[in-house]
Design a protein around this motif. Structure first.
Motif, mmCIF file in Angstrom:
data_model
loop_
_atom_site.group_PDB
_atom_site.id
_atom_site.type_symbol
_atom_site.label_atom_id
_atom_site.label_comp_id
_atom_site.label_asym_id
_atom_site.label_seq_id
_atom_site.Cartn_x
_atom_site.Cartn_y
_atom_site.Cartn_z
ATOM 1 N N LYS A 199 0.817 -1.214 0.000
ATOM 2 C CA LYS A 199 0.000 0.000 0.000
ATOM 3 C C LYS A 199 0.849 1.261 0.000
ATOM 4 C CE LYS A 199 -3.929 -2.156 2.333
ATOM 5 N NZ LYS A 199 -4.777 -2.181 3.558
ATOM 6 N N ALA A 200 2.054 1.190 0.579
ATOM 7 C CA ALA A 200 2.914 2.368 0.634
ATOM 8 C C ALA A 200 3.465 2.727 -0.745
ATOM 9 C CB ALA A 200 4.063 2.133 1.615
ATOM 10 N N TYR A 201 3.690 1.717 -1.582
ATOM 11 C CA TYR A 201 4.273 1.951 -2.912
ATOM 12 C C TYR A 201 3.521 1.122 -3.962
ATOM 13 C CZ TYR A 201 8.051 3.382 0.231
ATOM 14 O OH TYR A 201 8.781 3.967 1.229
ATOM 15 N N PRO A 202 2.269 1.461 -4.227
ATOM 16 C CA PRO A 202 1.453 0.624 -5.120
ATOM 17 C C PRO A 202 1.966 0.591 -6.556
ATOM 18 C CG PRO A 202 0.319 2.677 -4.585
ATOM 19 C CD PRO A 202 1.516 2.603 -3.691
ATOM 20 N N ASP A 203 2.468 1.721 -7.066
ATOM 21 C CA ASP A 203 2.943 1.744 -8.445
ATOM 22 C C ASP A 203 4.173 0.850 -8.609
ATOM 23 O OD1 ASP A 203 0.934 3.526 -9.051
ATOM 24 O OD2 ASP A 203 2.201 5.302 -8.899
ATOM 25 N N ALA A 204 5.108 0.970 -7.671
ATOM 26 C CA ALA A 204 6.309 0.142 -7.727
ATOM 27 C C ALA A 204 5.961 -1.334 -7.573
ATOM 28 C CB ALA A 204 7.299 0.569 -6.656
ATOM 29 N N ALA A 205 5.021 -1.630 -6.670
ATOM 30 C CA ALA A 205 4.602 -3.015 -6.475
ATOM 31 C C ALA A 205 3.941 -3.567 -7.729
ATOM 32 C CB ALA A 205 3.656 -3.116 -5.280
ATOM 33 N N GLY A 206 3.193 -2.722 -8.435
ATOM 34 C CA GLY A 206 2.583 -3.158 -9.685
ATOM 35 C C GLY A 206 3.618 -3.507 -10.736
ATOM 36 N N LEU A 207 4.668 -2.696 -10.833
ATOM 37 C CA LEU A 207 5.748 -3.005 -11.775
ATOM 38 C C LEU A 207 6.520 -4.242 -11.339
ATOM 39 C CD1 LEU A 207 7.016 0.620 -12.488
ATOM 40 C CD2 LEU A 207 5.976 -0.935 -14.155
ATOM 41 N N LEU A 208 6.679 -4.426 -10.031
ATOM 42 C CA LEU A 208 7.372 -5.605 -9.531
ATOM 43 C C LEU A 208 6.645 -6.880 -9.944
ATOM 44 C CD1 LEU A 208 9.694 -6.735 -7.767
ATOM 45 C CD2 LEU A 208 8.148 -6.544 -5.802
ATOM 46 N N ARG A 209 5.332 -6.819 -10.034
ATOM 47 C CA ARG A 209 4.555 -8.006 -10.426
ATOM 48 C C ARG A 209 4.875 -8.453 -11.854
ATOM 49 N NH1 ARG A 209 -0.110 -5.764 -7.269
ATOM 50 N NH2 ARG A 209 -0.420 -7.212 -5.524
ATOM 51 N N ARG A 210 5.418 -7.545 -12.672
ATOM 52 C CA ARG A 210 5.777 -7.920 -14.045
ATOM 53 C C ARG A 210 7.114 -8.657 -14.119
ATOM 54 N NH1 ARG A 210 5.025 -2.469 -17.615
ATOM 55 N NH2 ARG A 210 3.086 -1.664 -16.702
ATOM 56 N N ILE A 211 7.849 -8.657 -13.013
ATOM 57 C CA ILE A 211 9.192 -9.224 -13.008
ATOM 58 C C ILE A 211 9.140 -10.699 -12.599
ATOM 59 C CG2 ILE A 211 11.493 -9.070 -11.950
ATOM 60 C CD1 ILE A 211 10.796 -6.052 -11.453
ATOM 61 N N GLU A 212 9.861 -11.527 -13.316
ATOM 62 C CA GLU A 212 9.987 -12.938 -12.944
ATOM 63 C C GLU A 212 11.110 -13.047 -11.913
ATOM 64 O OE1 GLU A 212 10.902 -17.341 -14.927
ATOM 65 O OE2 GLU A 212 10.931 -15.528 -16.177
ATOM 66 N N VAL A 213 10.743 -13.229 -10.660
ATOM 67 C CA VAL A 213 11.726 -13.275 -9.582
ATOM 68 C C VAL A 213 12.186 -14.717 -9.387
ATOM 69 C CG1 VAL A 213 12.143 -12.873 -7.124
ATOM 70 C CG2 VAL A 213 10.731 -11.265 -8.439
ATOM 71 N N LEU A 214 13.494 -14.930 -9.522
ATOM 72 C CA LEU A 214 14.075 -16.257 -9.375
ATOM 73 C C LEU A 214 15.040 -16.268 -8.197
ATOM 74 C CD1 LEU A 214 14.899 -17.110 -13.107
ATOM 75 C CD2 LEU A 214 12.824 -17.659 -11.822
ATOM 76 N N GLU A 215 14.914 -17.267 -7.367
ATOM 77 C CA GLU A 215 15.801 -17.437 -6.215
ATOM 78 C C GLU A 215 16.871 -18.460 -6.599
ATOM 79 O OE1 GLU A 215 15.554 -19.749 -2.008
ATOM 80 O OE2 GLU A 215 13.772 -18.589 -2.567
ATOM 81 N N CYS A 216 18.011 -17.962 -7.055
ATOM 82 C CA CYS A 216 19.064 -18.870 -7.501
ATOM 83 C C CYS A 216 20.370 -18.098 -7.692
ATOM 84 C CB CYS A 216 18.680 -19.573 -8.803
ATOM 85 S SG CYS A 216 18.415 -18.465 -10.202
ATOM 86 N N ASP A 217 21.424 -18.806 -8.023
ATOM 87 C CA ASP A 217 22.714 -18.205 -8.331
ATOM 88 C C ASP A 217 22.725 -17.773 -9.787
ATOM 89 O OD1 ASP A 217 25.702 -17.793 -7.966
ATOM 90 O OD2 ASP A 217 25.684 -19.347 -9.515
ATOM 91 N N HIS A 218 23.173 -16.548 -10.076
ATOM 92 C CA HIS A 218 23.092 -16.062 -11.461
ATOM 93 C C HIS A 218 23.988 -16.860 -12.411
ATOM 94 C CE1 HIS A 218 25.809 -12.725 -9.593
ATOM 95 N NE2 HIS A 218 26.583 -13.697 -10.000
ATOM 96 N N LEU A 219 25.125 -17.351 -11.937
ATOM 97 C CA LEU A 219 25.983 -18.137 -12.828
ATOM 98 C C LEU A 219 25.305 -19.438 -13.213
ATOM 99 C CD1 LEU A 219 28.602 -18.661 -14.320
ATOM 100 C CD2 LEU A 219 29.598 -19.500 -12.172
ATOM 101 N N THR A 220 24.708 -20.110 -12.243
ATOM 102 C CA THR A 220 23.989 -21.360 -12.527
ATOM 103 C C THR A 220 22.892 -21.131 -13.552
ATOM 104 O OG1 THR A 220 24.444 -22.173 -10.296
ATOM 105 C CG2 THR A 220 22.650 -23.230 -11.505
ATOM 106 N N TRP A 221 22.129 -20.043 -13.382
ATOM 107 C CA TRP A 221 21.036 -19.745 -14.310
ATOM 108 C C TRP A 221 21.566 -19.430 -15.704
ATOM 109 C CZ3 TRP A 221 19.303 -15.772 -17.391
ATOM 110 C CH2 TRP A 221 17.985 -15.852 -17.825
ATOM 111 N N LEU A 222 22.593 -18.594 -15.789
ATOM 112 C CA LEU A 222 23.142 -18.210 -17.088
ATOM 113 C C LEU A 222 23.660 -19.421 -17.855
ATOM 114 C CD1 LEU A 222 25.039 -14.947 -16.067
ATOM 115 C CD2 LEU A 222 23.154 -15.065 -17.708
ATOM 116 N N ARG A 223 24.287 -20.348 -17.170
ATOM 117 C CA ARG A 223 24.830 -21.541 -17.840
ATOM 118 C C ARG A 223 23.746 -22.387 -18.483
ATOM 119 N NH1 ARG A 223 29.263 -23.211 -13.173
ATOM 120 N NH2 ARG A 223 31.071 -22.144 -14.120
ATOM 121 N N GLN A 224 22.516 -22.244 -18.018
ATOM 122 C CA GLN A 224 21.400 -23.037 -18.537
ATOM 123 C C GLN A 224 20.699 -22.375 -19.724
ATOM 124 O OE1 GLN A 224 19.036 -23.395 -14.989
ATOM 125 N NE2 GLN A 224 20.304 -25.011 -14.100
#
Length: 268
Positions: free
Chosen positions: A156-181
């Motif tokens: 509620k404090a930052y609704p516009d930013a939260a709305g844009l965040l919903r467009r992002i695919e958030v992945l919990e992982c190591d970036h090197l592992t992901w890039l190699r795939q």
């Protein structure tokens, strides 16, 4: 030396304020599912008392504030400079420095390999539009799940930013592992904003993030994989005098200042 991410998560819990309302108990249950942590009843215990037993306490707020043992400030979602950058871009028509350095276009696919609190990724999501795609990679489970909690519960404090965040695919992982795939030339831009080795100030927003985020500097193999995966550009945010740009063969957008965007282009 602080605890590792695995140790932090192993000793973390979710709780409510004292004398919680029904909705706060329900929110705590939902946060426990998102963070994959046990929910403990607060009772009359203070946060300091809880932190004597647990390394981190995720407390119901808007939607959550993360209190970590030894941290002077709580970790929570806020857009930081993203709000001002979006305002300058949309209301004043001013170009955004990062978007210009990366050559971002509507419809682009962008990977933010060091998501953090998603300040840059939010600007990317706005710039690429509904036909683009932003992948945000975060190694810290606590930080990644905080972003997922905002996506699910809103803010509620930052609704516009939260709305844009919903467009992002958030992945919990190591970036090197992901890039190699990933296949060759499969995204337009790969971006990194690693934690500076020497912070300029003890910002209330950065101190708790620094405690939770991965302290690893970028490695040669990460940049090599980023160059393979990127169709156009790899960008790294760093201090011009850090030696990182010379190490990775990046061209800074500014030779001096507190920070610069080091750029590598696949086709010049």
């Amino acid at each position: 030396m602080g605890v590792s991410d695995a140790e932090l998560m192993a000793q973390a819990v979710v709780t409510t304020p004292r004398d919680p309302a029904v909705w706060q108990v329900a929110r705590a249950t939902e946060l426990a599912r998102i963070f994959r942590l046990p929910y403990v009843k607060r009772g009359d215990r203070s946060l300091d008392e809880l932190l004597e037993r647990f390394s981190a306490v995720v407390a119901v707020a808007d939607p959550a504030r993360i209190h970590m043992r030894g941290a002077s400030h709580a970790l929570f979602f806020h857009p930081s400079m993203a709000a001002q950058r979006l305002d300058r871009r949309h209301r004043r028509g001013e170009p955004d420095r990062l978007l210009r350095a990366a050559g971002v276009q509507p419809g682009d696919v962008i990977v933010d390999g060091t998501l953090g609190l998603a300040s840059d990724a939010i600007v990317f999501a706005d710039a690429v539009g509904m036909n683009g795609h932003v992948v945000g990679i975060e190694q810290s489970a606590l930080v990644a799940r905080l972003m997922q909690a905002v996506q699910h519960c809103g803010c509620k404090a930052y609704p516009d930013a939260a709305g844009l965040l919903r467009r992002i695919e958030v992945l919990e992982c190591d970036h090197l592992t992901w890039l190699r795939q990933q296949p060759d030339d499969s995204v337009d831009v790969v971006y990194f904003d690693p934690m500076f080795r020497q912070p300029t100030a003890n910002s209330p927003s950065i101190v708790p993030l620094r405690q939770a985020a991965s302290p690893q500097p970028l490695r040669d193999e990460v940049i090599s994989e980023a160059r393979r995966v990127a169709r156009r550009v790899v960008v790294v945010k760093e201090r011009p005098q850090s030696g990182v740009f010379e190490q990775f063969g990046l061209t800074p957008d500014r030779p001096r200042g507190q920070f610069a965007y080091g750029v590598w282009r696949k086709y010049v």
